[in-house]
Design an enzyme around this catalytic site. Sequence first.
Site, short mmCIF file in Angstrom:
data_model
loop_
_atom_site.label_atom_id
_atom_site.label_comp_id
_atom_site.label_asym_id
_atom_site.label_seq_id
_atom_site.Cartn_x
_atom_site.Cartn_y
_atom_site.Cartn_z
N SER A 207 -50.11 24.33 17.83
CA SER A 207 -51.34 25.01 18.27
C SER A 207 -52.09 24.15 19.25
CB SER A 207 -52.24 25.29 17.07
OG SER A 207 -52.92 24.10 16.71
N LYS A 208 -53.19 24.68 19.74
CA LYS A 208 -53.97 23.95 20.74
C LYS A 208 -54.48 22.62 20.18
CE LYS A 208 -58.14 26.57 19.70
NZ LYS A 208 -58.86 27.76 19.99
N ARG A 209 -54.59 22.51 18.87
CA ARG A 209 -55.01 21.23 18.29
C ARG A 209 -53.96 20.13 18.51
NH1 ARG A 209 -56.61 24.95 14.83
NH2 ARG A 209 -54.69 24.85 13.62
N ASP A 210 -52.72 20.54 18.77
CA ASP A 210 -51.65 19.55 18.96
C ASP A 210 -51.56 19.06 20.40
OD1 ASP A 210 -50.53 19.64 16.26
OD2 ASP A 210 -50.05 21.71 16.78
#
Length: 435
Positions: A207-210
């Site tokens: 996800s964008k957190r990664d």
Amino acid sequence: MTVRTRFAPSPTGNVHIGNMRAAIYNWLYARHCGGRFLLRIEDTDRERSTPEACRTVLESMEWLGLTVDEAPLYQTTRLAAHRAAAETLVAAGHAYREDKGGTGRGECIVFRMPGTDVAFHDEVKGDLAKAAADLKDFVIVRSDGNPVFHLANVLDDIEMGITHVIRGDDHVENTFRHIALFRALGAPVPRYAHLPMIVNAQGKPYSKRDGDAYVGQFREKGVLAEALFNYLALLGWSPGDGREVLSRDEMTALFSFERVQSSPAQFDMTKMLWMNGEHMRRLPAADRMAGHLADLRAHGLEPDAGYAARVVAIMEDRIKLFSDTAAQTAYFFAEDFPFDDKAVRKRLLREGAREGLAALRDRWAAAVPFDGPTLEAALKDLAAARGQPHPDLIHATRVAVSGSPAGPGLFAMLEVLGRDRVLARITRALERFAG
Ligand code: GLU
């Protein structure tokens, strides 16, 4: 039968790489088979599906070269057809009206599952089946009159004549219901290929957190479309002969579902950047140079083109993105480069380093020609005369002329910098770090 595939994104403003990979596989498979690749915009979520969000999808596809063969179908234009089909299902006994929860707010339309097991062969996952007991009736039109995803998705695949549904494996569960719908509607069931999830280093959905998770982010970062295409294609598929850097045509020729893995595919940014570097190197020399120069100019540098070309020639294998050129080569172009404190202490402030450097400057002032081999011979000669290990002189020179403990081969770098820069930089470093 002409193969017809489609990409069916729900436009939400950003295009996740997982969705774009599904688009790429659909495109590759259609092109491989000489079939047609279509686009359907599943824009029934009125809040999220803005015109800008649709434009983002189209731009991302265009950038990646995912050409479509027919005009895109916007799902919202099909509302009346979806409602009519639901009525037909009710009339045929495949669906029924129900006031869910007895709220009195109106009736929804519920699809009646056939009461039999549903099985299908997935091109990637093999044979899959679900028992009748686990397949419950489900809503196809909400009480507000809006068709749900399952109905719209299946009806539009029928309308578009889709032969192969290639999508993320988060849709496997839906497929059992979709197959029941195709049958009830009297339409041929397409073939299915469910693609493995893209995961992070911990095995969780990427996800964008990664990190960068949207196509636009890669583009802004300076990743080449060819490289992102290649990297995403290999995120779950391989040609089977160990090759990794492939052109679009090569991938088109080699693509098959047999070589799509069913286990999750791990996203690896280091590898992505490596691949970008490989694709950069495959560009025609003039395009490559234009990419480097554009970044230098974007950073306020206006170098002489010949000099910039010599810098790029020795630095290029370290540059993985055009947007990195200035950062990687700044000290070649500007005299106010920063010095690495630790390297200065270790290499310049040590016993004998500056004396050695001063003597070296005098020898190099007379070096003819000012090229790598001549400079190297002079340095080794001096080291021997001074009884100093020659690597000490090499390290001290590198820090004095670049500020950094690492970089390309020293003598090649000195040759590119040229006599004036090298001598002036050594003089300045000796003054600055006089001790
Ligand atoms: N809009 C759905 C999605 O983006 C489409 C799934 C499909 O390809 O059928 O997940």
